[in-house]
Design a protein around this motif. Structure first.
Motif, short mmCIF file in Angstrom:
data_model
loop_
_atom_site.label_atom_id
_atom_site.label_comp_id
_atom_site.label_asym_id
_atom_site.label_seq_id
_atom_site.Cartn_x
_atom_site.Cartn_y
_atom_site.Cartn_z
N ASP A 60 4.40 3.28 24.85
CA ASP A 60 4.17 3.20 26.30
C ASP A 60 4.99 4.33 26.92
O ASP A 60 6.21 4.21 27.08
CB ASP A 60 4.60 1.84 26.83
N CYS A 63 7.16 4.02 30.74
CA CYS A 63 7.01 2.55 30.72
C CYS A 63 7.50 1.87 32.00
O CYS A 63 7.20 0.69 32.22
CB CYS A 63 7.72 1.97 29.51
N SER A 68 3.17 -2.42 31.21
CA SER A 68 2.23 -2.00 30.16
C SER A 68 2.78 -2.35 28.78
O SER A 68 2.02 -2.70 27.88
CB SER A 68 1.96 -0.49 30.25
N THR A 69 4.08 -2.25 28.63
CA THR A 69 4.72 -2.60 27.36
C THR A 69 4.43 -4.05 27.00
O THR A 69 4.05 -4.37 25.86
CB THR A 69 6.25 -2.39 27.45
N GLY A 85 8.90 2.10 24.13
CA GLY A 85 8.75 2.38 25.55
C GLY A 85 9.69 3.50 25.95
O GLY A 85 10.88 3.48 25.61
N VAL A 126 -0.16 4.58 25.35
CA VAL A 126 -0.48 4.34 26.76
C VAL A 126 0.21 5.37 27.64
O VAL A 126 1.43 5.58 27.53
CB VAL A 126 -0.05 2.92 27.19
#
Length: 239
Positions: A60, A63, A68-69, A85, A126
């Motif tokens: 991520d 982060c 999102s993590t 992250g 991400v």
């Protein structure tokens, strides 16, 4: 608990930064500023459930508070995964550490510029509203590094605020986005001040430019899976 975002009711003229003041209200800020943000998080979990590979790493990048993590962590269905992250804001990571403390998947947090991070053995990466804060000329280098560090069959989730080459379409999406923010309780003054604060800090690009760059980085297949006004999320596949 996140406080209500009233930052731009109180101050004016400063370039936006992810400092302690923003960290305290960021959860409320992003929910009230990014249409479809909650759905994006839900679908990150769904995507992780489909693409996370056993004994792989999930990244991520940018982060922030760890939303999102945690979406990645709750979506993973295979064994042996680790989530990394990364954020360059100490204030964000201090809150993120608390937020991910009960994650069902091991999480390692790093304070660093995401452009310094070596990506390795990744099945899911991400970039959730992160790339837009990196200089345009540096974005391809980052995406190439991500691609090189991913497993075959891996996926990159890229969410961004975007612009439009057609002037009418651009103006309408800006108007819709600002109307959305006002519907969330922001005043005209707050909307105006935040827009000024983000100028030359958040640099949006057309959707087509993102897809072209992703393919230039090596991703053979890309697609836009979500759009709400001038916010989109894309998938890029390493085949």
């Amino acid at each position: 608990m996140s406080k209500k975002d009233t930052l731009f009711a109180a101050k004016d003229g400063l370039p936006f930064s992810f400092d302690a003041d923003v960290s305290r209200v960021f959860e409320d800020m992003i929910q009230r500023s990014v249409p479809g943000y909650g759905l994006t998080l839900q679908m990150i979990a769904v995507i992780a459930g489909l693409y996370a590979q056993e004994n792989s790493k999930l990244y991520d990048l940018g982060c922030s508070l760890g939303a999102s993590t945690l979406a990645l962590a709750h979506g993973v269905k295979v064994q042996g995964c680790e989530i990394i992250g990364v954020d360059n804001s100490q204030a964000m990571l201090e809150s993120c550490t608390k937020n991910v403390s009960q994650s069902p998947v091991p999480v390692v947090l790093q304070q660093d510029d995401i452009q310094n991070i070596k990506i390795e053995d990744a099945s899911v990466v991400v970039l959730n509203f992160t790339l837009q804060f990196i200089a345009k000329e540096e974005r391809l280098v980052l995406l190439k590094r991500i691609y090189a560090g991913m497993r075959q069959g891996g996926v990159l989730i890229l969410s961004e605020k975007v612009s439009f080459s057609d002037e009418f379409e651009q103006d309408q999406h800006i108007a819709l986005h600002e109307s959305f923010k006002k519907a969330q309780g922001y005043s005209d003054l707050e909307v105006s001040r935040k827009r000024q604060s983000l100028e030359n800090v958040l640099i949006p690009e057309p959707i087509s430019a993102h897809h072209a760059r992703l393919q230039g980085a090596g991703f053979a297949k890309t697609q836009t899976w979500f759009q709400c006004f001038n916010f989109v999320s894309m998938l890029a596949y390493k085949q």
